[in-house]
Design a protein around this motif. Structure first.
Motif, short mmCIF file in Angstrom:
data_model
loop_
_atom_site.label_atom_id
_atom_site.label_comp_id
_atom_site.label_asym_id
_atom_site.label_seq_id
_atom_site.Cartn_x
_atom_site.Cartn_y
_atom_site.Cartn_z
N VAL A 12 7.47 -11.48 -37.18
CA VAL A 12 6.28 -11.70 -35.78
C VAL A 12 6.70 -10.57 -35.97
CG1 VAL A 12 7.25 -12.26 -33.65
CG2 VAL A 12 8.24 -13.56 -35.27
N CYS A 13 5.95 -9.89 -34.94
CA CYS A 13 5.42 -8.95 -34.20
C CYS A 13 5.45 -8.35 -32.46
CB CYS A 13 4.42 -8.19 -34.85
SG CYS A 13 3.89 -6.89 -33.92
N HIS A 14 5.82 -7.67 -32.10
CA HIS A 14 6.06 -7.23 -30.77
C HIS A 14 5.30 -5.85 -30.58
CE1 HIS A 14 6.90 -6.58 -26.50
NE2 HIS A 14 7.14 -5.51 -26.81
N ASP A 15 4.22 -6.16 -30.18
CA ASP A 15 2.82 -4.74 -30.30
C ASP A 15 2.21 -4.16 -28.76
OD1 ASP A 15 1.12 -2.99 -30.51
OD2 ASP A 15 -0.23 -4.12 -31.82
N ALA A 65 7.85 -14.05 -25.16
CA ALA A 65 6.94 -13.57 -24.51
C ALA A 65 6.57 -12.40 -25.23
CB ALA A 65 6.94 -13.46 -23.29
N ASP A 66 5.47 -12.27 -25.15
CA ASP A 66 4.38 -10.41 -26.01
C ASP A 66 4.60 -10.42 -27.24
OD1 ASP A 66 3.88 -9.60 -22.82
OD2 ASP A 66 5.66 -9.66 -22.88
N VAL A 67 4.71 -11.25 -28.24
CA VAL A 67 4.76 -11.28 -29.03
C VAL A 67 3.85 -11.69 -30.27
CG1 VAL A 67 7.41 -10.96 -29.53
CG2 VAL A 67 6.30 -13.59 -29.64
N VAL A 68 3.16 -11.59 -31.16
CA VAL A 68 2.59 -12.53 -31.86
C VAL A 68 3.31 -13.33 -33.33
CG1 VAL A 68 0.56 -11.66 -31.11
CG2 VAL A 68 1.62 -10.06 -32.83
N VAL A 69 3.22 -13.69 -33.98
CA VAL A 69 3.30 -14.14 -35.22
C VAL A 69 2.04 -14.34 -36.35
CG1 VAL A 69 4.10 -16.55 -36.97
CG2 VAL A 69 4.77 -16.34 -34.20
N VAL A 70 2.98 -13.88 -37.37
CA VAL A 70 1.94 -13.09 -38.28
C VAL A 70 1.75 -13.87 -39.66
CG1 VAL A 70 1.05 -10.54 -39.52
CG2 VAL A 70 2.04 -10.33 -37.29
N THR A 71 0.47 -14.47 -39.49
CA THR A 71 0.90 -15.57 -41.08
C THR A 71 -0.11 -14.22 -41.95
OG1 THR A 71 -1.56 -16.43 -40.14
CG2 THR A 71 1.06 -17.25 -39.35
N GLY A 72 -1.55 -13.84 -42.04
CA GLY A 72 -1.50 -13.15 -42.38
C GLY A 72 -0.84 -13.40 -44.69
N SER A 73 -1.35 -13.70 -45.31
CA SER A 73 -0.43 -13.04 -46.84
C SER A 73 -1.11 -12.02 -46.50
CB SER A 73 -1.32 -13.35 -47.49
OG SER A 73 -2.53 -13.79 -48.23
N PRO A 101 -2.29 -6.82 -27.99
CA PRO A 101 -2.61 -8.22 -27.94
C PRO A 101 -2.54 -8.71 -27.05
CG PRO A 101 -0.93 -8.41 -29.36
CD PRO A 101 -1.33 -6.95 -29.28
N PHE A 102 -2.69 -9.46 -25.93
CA PHE A 102 -2.34 -10.37 -24.78
C PHE A 102 -1.68 -11.90 -24.85
CE2 PHE A 102 -5.58 -7.71 -23.90
CZ PHE A 102 -5.49 -7.06 -22.61
N ASP A 103 -0.73 -11.33 -24.02
CA ASP A 103 -0.45 -13.01 -23.94
C ASP A 103 -0.89 -14.05 -23.22
OD1 ASP A 103 1.76 -14.91 -24.27
OD2 ASP A 103 2.99 -13.85 -23.28
N LEU A 104 -1.34 -14.79 -24.79
CA LEU A 104 -2.23 -16.62 -23.29
C LEU A 104 -1.27 -17.11 -22.65
CD1 LEU A 104 -4.83 -17.05 -26.28
CD2 LEU A 104 -5.28 -15.18 -24.66
N TYR A 105 -0.07 -17.13 -22.90
CA TYR A 105 1.02 -17.99 -21.82
C TYR A 105 1.37 -17.20 -20.77
CZ TYR A 105 1.92 -20.98 -25.97
OH TYR A 105 2.00 -21.85 -27.07
#
Length: 355
Positions: free
Chosen positions: A189-192, A215-223, A322-326
């Motif tokens: 998980v990244c808070h950019d 809030a304000d995070v992305v889950v990074v799944t790229g291998s 990134p923008f938090d779409l929630y």
């Protein structure tokens, strides 16, 4: 229930991406079960003692299925692998026709679906045979090598790949393979925040759960990224941890947003368009900005409107967090695509001012 029969080299097996011919019996329904968060497919590991160790969840139709073969696949997936699949989004891939000359001279069909996994339970014994199968999550590219269904397995995997792409999953760049035997799994998980980023390993039931609760995070799944940070000494956080931890304030922000008008309105919508008032110090008379944002939350185009009626547009930035779409504020700022395209057409190209 395991079918107990696996056609050998004396059988003829042909794959068809069509409906089963009328009157042909169907003896099995299996599913290529794909995790929508990381793009991996579930392969059953029946243990090194089994002559055919790896397979897909599935088996024979039972009276309780009422003749619905998708119900068969869903029931078997839960019994054998303790997963819940989304039957509403399942995609029929095709069927293979088997002519097993010595035992079954009349041809019969075995059908295949692709479906999203929407729930995991802890692994446990199959009620039909008492065996506990492990859940090995891998790429659709590698899966045919494991299940060893030769050309038909490769053809099925290609069909499942197309289905995964149709469903919008990361099947082309899945997370690294590994076992998932419990309810929770470890996510990167990244808070950019633009000028930098914070990273953690978060244990949760799904990537979607993390996005819904933090809030304000992305889950990074790229291998590639997951492998690159594998040796970093990152904090480990459980999504349900009650004590103070790096996610506490971000979870509080999300809790405050929940229930507000616009909360989560942009999630799962594909590309969306926003128009907001300029909320920073204005040096050049900026009044509003319009954004085109992809499903991953990253902006792809931007228009800035000025007080004198002019506008500038750009597709390139030195920083693009990134923008938090929630975020309910963003949900309330949505506009139609036509509004954005009209502004884009009117605007002049504008280089980003790094000063």
């Amino acid at each position: 229930m395991d079918s107990g029969e696996r056609p050998d080299e004396n059988a003829s097996i042909e794959w068809h991406e069509t409906s089963v011919p009328p009157g042909m019996p169907v003896t099995q329904a299996y599913v290529w079960a794909i995790d929508p968060d990381d793009g991996r497919v579930l392969i059953q590991d029946r243990g090194p003692q089994h002559p055919h160790r790896y397979t897909l969840p599935g088996g024979r139709p039972e009276p309780e299925d009422g003749g619905d073969l998708l119900k068969t696949a869903a029931r078997e997936a839960m019994e054998e692998s303790q997963i819940l699949i989304d039957t509403d989004r399942a995609i029929y891939l095709g069927h293979q026709v088997v002519t097993w000359f010595e035992k079954h001279p009349e041809p019969y069909a075995q059908i295949r679906y692709a479906a999203p996994i929407i729930g995991y339970e802890p692994i446990g014994p199959d009620p039909d045979n008492g065996r506990t199968n492990r859940r090995f999550m891998t790429s659709l590219e590698r899966a045919p090598q494991l299940i060893n269904w030769h050309e038909t397995g490769a053809d099925q995997a290609k069909a499942a790949m197309r289905a995964g792409e149709e469903l919008g999953f990361r099947v082309g760049d899945p997370s690294p393979e590994g076992y998932r035997d419990g309810v929770k799994e470890r996510y990167l998980v990244c808070h950019d925040y633009g000028m930098g980023a914070l990273w953690w390993w978060v244990t949760a039931r799904s990537a979607t759960e993390i996005m819904e609760r933090v809030a304000d995070v992305v889950v990074v799944t790229g291998s590639r990224t997951v492998r690159r940070v594998a040796d970093w000494k990152l904090d480990e956080v459980d999504i349900d941890a009650a004590d103070e931890n790096p996610l506490t304030s971000l979870k509080a922000t999300r809790d405050a947003q929940r229930g507000q008008p616009g909360f989560g309105a942009l999630v799962g919508r594909g590309t969306v368009y926003l128009r907001q008032e300029w909320d920073e110090d204005t040096e050049h008379g900026e009044t509003h900005y319009l954004l085109e944002i992809g499903e991953d939350g990253y902006r792809t185009r931007q228009v800035v409107e000025y007080a004198d009626g002019t506008a500038g547009k750009t597709e390139d930035w030195p920083f693009n967090p990134p923008f938090d779409l929630y975020d309910p504020v963003l949900g309330r700022a949505e506009v139609e695509r036509a509004v954005f395209e009209a502004a884009w057409e009117k605007a002049e190209p504008e280089a980003y001012d790094e000063d």
